[in-house]
Write an enzyme that holds these catalytic residues in place. Structure first.
Site, PDB file in Angstrom:
ATOM      1  CB  SER A   1       2.805   5.872  -4.877  1.00 16.00           C
ATOM      2  OG  SER A   1       3.834   5.115  -4.259  1.00 16.00           O
TER       3      SER A   1
ATOM      4  CG  ASP B   1       0.151   2.521  -3.670  1.00 26.19           C
ATOM      5  OD1 ASP B   1       1.226   3.078  -3.034  1.00 26.19           O
ATOM      6  OD2 ASP B   1       0.201   1.773  -4.584  1.00 26.19           O
TER       7      ASP B   1
END
Length: 474
Positions: free
Chosen positions: A99, A242
């Site tokens: 992330s 992401d």
């Protein structure tokens, strides 16, 4: 390795080795033992642009193939796109991503065929991984043959987002797309251009750049402000690595808070129930006509709260996190079409909701944000802050009211506190300060609310300085 607020996280160097194969094996065995999947079923794999992600993905593919699964490689796609493809095809998924955290770390997000795993799934997978380790069982790490499905996954997600607004809904808007290294960078351009916006792509990078949409760095803000001045944008948009958390900046390059984007999306969807963590703005309850449920931080807790609302018979149920990631637990009728539930973080609906509102009102985003009259809020984090130090600080503050009062004495008097997730303290003058260790990274986070932007930033600096001072004095 450790499960945090969303997925498994660890050092990239560790995940490139046995650990990724171990946890993929544990996940596969969990699916088989619980009957959620059978040998021969498809498992989908996606990944972000970190240097370590291809090798970790390959390890996972080898482990799952050894268990009898067929692995379809979806390539570099946004997490919500992978999750949607999994729901549509009834397939489990693994997304290799860290992330927003630095490139020396990475992670894996797991999805059952019916959606994102919950905390009980995490516990079971962790136990299975420990069982495999204790037994000395070998796990396959060798690369395996996979079927490529990236184009199918991307097209499905594009079609979902290309039906949310009327044709030409964003005509007249000039939007910068900060592409950096997010896997959503090309889909963002395609979707926004589909609605008629003038798009300028910016800052594309072939090396990984961590972008935290909840605590946007000074460097990123400076970039966006310069671009806004140079190009006269109506908005600048981006996402984390992401592609499940939105970043939207107004016409000056100033980022809008994620919980404001969630609030706007709730109005766009016509939500009846909104589930959001305790860290989201305290003004949300008064800002809409929907019921609000507060949870701990992390998508599994938001999903659990949404499931509880659905079980109670509520309709039009959605959730969002303070980072802006939006989740839906029920179908919604949008633009004359029924859009299926996607109970995992998605960045596209919040972006489209506020951009379409700007186009309809013909107002700058700064004016739209101000019209909601939310308390001023700010958040930041101390990076590379040892997990042990965070734990020790929280233990100290929770040990007694005297400890908490003494810690905050230079800032203000404690009037009330909440311990749903971290310590959220209301001060005597109404300001709010919230201390919370990250669930999956060596970071200590601080969230604040105050009567003005200047007061919120001052309180945030004071809170972070108190944390630093306590750590240095140990």
């Amino acid at each position: 390795m450790k499960f945090g607020t969303s997925g498994l996280r660890g050092l990239s160097v560790d995940l490139k080795g046995r650990a990724s194969a171990l946890y993929a094996t544990a996940f596969g065995k969990y699916l088989l033992r619980t009957g959620k999947a059978q040998a021969g079923d498809v498992v989908l794999l996606g990944r972000d642009f970190r240097d370590s992600s291809p090798e970790i993905s390959s390890n996972c593919a080898g482990a799952l193939t050894a268990l009898g699964f067929r692995v379809f490689d979806c390539g570099n796609v946004p997490t919500p796109a992978l999750a949607l493809y999994g729901l549509e095809s009834g397939a489990a998924c693994l997304m290799i991503t860290g992330s927003h955290i630095p490139a020396d770390r990475n992670g894996i997000k797991f999805y059952r065929p019916d959606g994102e795993i919950d905390k009980s799934d995490e516990a079971a997978i962790t136990a299975l991984a420990a069982e495999i380790e204790a037994s000395g069982e070998a796990v396959a790490e060798a690369p395996a043959d996979t079927a490529e499905r990236e184009a199918v996954c991307r097209q499905l997600f594009f079609e979902r987002n290309a039906s949310l607004l009327p044709a030409g809904a964003l005509s007249g808007l000039k939007i910068g797309v900060y592409q950096h290294s997010t896997v959503a960078r090309d889909l963002l351009v395609d979707v926004l251009a589909h609605y008629g916006a003038e798009i300028v792509a910016l800052g594309r990078s072939e090396s990984f750049i961590p972008v935290d949409t909840e605590a946007v760095s000074d460097e990123t803000i400076a970039l966006m402000k310069r671009w806004a001045t140079d190009h006269k944008f109506d908005a600048i948009v981006s996402t984390d690595g992401d592609g499940d958390r939105p970043l939207v900046a107004d016409e000056t390059g100033t980022p809008l808070r994620g919980d404001l984007l969630g609030l706007v999306a709730a109005g766009f969807l016509g939500a009846g129930t909104v589930v959001t963590p305790v860290t989201s703005n305290s003004g949300i309850e008064a800002a809409g006509s929907f019921a609000v449920t507060r949870t701990r931080v992390g998508s599994p807790f938001v999903i659990s709260g949404m499931e509880g609302a659905v079980a109670a018979g509520r309709d039009h149920v959605m959730g969002f996190e303070a980072n802006g990631g939006l989740l839906t637990a029920t179908p919604f009728d949008i633009n004359g079409k029924t859009v299926r539930a996607l109970p995992t973080r998605d960045c596209f609906i919040p972006m489209l909701a506020i951009l379409s509102l700007a186009a309809i009102r013909r107002e700058p985003l700064s004016a739209i944000a101000a019209s909601y009259r939310l308390p001023f809020a700010a958040a930041d984090r101390l990076e590379n802050f040892p997990v042990e130090t965070s734990a020790a600080l929280m233990e100290h503050l929770r040990a007694s009211d005297e400890n908490l009062s003494a810690f905050l004495q230079p800032i203000g008097k404690v009037a009330a506190k909440s311990d749903i997730d971290g310590l959220r303290v209301t001060l005597g003058d109404g300001r709010i300060i919230h201390f919370r260790p990250s669930g999956n990274a060596p970071e200590m986070r601080c969230y604040v609310e105050a009567e003005s932007e200047a007061a919120a930033l001052h309180l945030l600096d004071a809170g972070l300085n108190r944390i630093r001072g306590w750590a240095n004095a140990r």
